[in-house]
Motif scaffolding. Structure first.
Motif, PDB file in Angstrom:
ATOM      1  N   GLN A  14       0.703  -1.177  -0.147  1.00 32.67           N
ATOM      2  CA  GLN A  14       0.106   0.054  -0.112  1.00 32.67           C
ATOM      3  C   GLN A  14       0.809   1.249   0.086  1.00 32.67           C
ATOM      4  OE1 GLN A  14      -2.730   0.173   3.277  1.00 32.67           O
ATOM      5  NE2 GLN A  14      -3.301   2.429   2.866  1.00 32.67           N
ATOM      6  N   GLU A  15       0.478   2.180  -0.890  1.00 36.62           N
ATOM      7  CA  GLU A  15       1.439   3.456  -0.975  1.00 36.62           C
ATOM      8  C   GLU A  15       0.244   4.779  -0.442  1.00 36.62           C
ATOM      9  OE1 GLU A  15       3.322   3.763  -4.865  1.00 36.62           O
ATOM     10  OE2 GLU A  15       4.162   2.081  -4.902  1.00 36.62           O
ATOM     11  N   THR A  16      -0.784   4.509  -0.717  1.00 34.00           N
ATOM     12  CA  THR A  16      -1.944   5.655  -0.311  1.00 34.00           C
ATOM     13  C   THR A  16      -3.062   4.877   0.209  1.00 34.00           C
ATOM     14  OG1 THR A  16      -2.824   5.441  -2.407  1.00 34.00           O
ATOM     15  CG2 THR A  16      -1.190   7.141  -2.070  1.00 34.00           C
ATOM     16  N   PRO A  68      -0.460   9.873   1.029  1.00 27.53           N
ATOM     17  CA  PRO A  68       0.309   8.712   1.116  1.00 27.53           C
ATOM     18  C   PRO A  68       0.616   8.240   2.564  1.00 27.53           C
ATOM     19  CG  PRO A  68       1.303  10.980   0.136  1.00 27.53           C
ATOM     20  CD  PRO A  68      -0.095  11.222   0.758  1.00 27.53           C
TER      21      PRO A  68
END
Length: 80
Positions: A14-16, A68
């Protein structure tokens, strides 16, 4: 002492995360373990609990915002 509320990583890649809804408004008291907001990932909507007691303040990510992982999205403020 202020505690930062950060966008959590709920999945490995997961980045965001997307803020679905805040359950508390700025200026309201919050107790540790109380649900603060809901976050949406690619796979689920998850409730995020407060990590401490305080007054919710400094919300920087409103409903619908994509943020983010690791970014501060609000603060839990102490007395004074």
């Amino acid at each position: 002492m202020a505690l930062s509320v950060v966008m959590p990583a709920l999945e490995m890649a997961q980045e965001t995360g997307k803020v679905v809804a805040w359950h508390k408004k700025e200026g309201q008291p919050v107790a540790k373990g109380e649900v603060l907001l809901e976050i949406e990932t690619d796979k689920a909507v998850v409730e995020i609990e407060a990590q401490g007691d305080g007054i919710l303040g400094g919300i920087t990510a409103r409903d619908g915002a994509v943020v983010p992982v690791g970014q501060t999205i609000a603060w839990l403020l102490g007395p004074g």
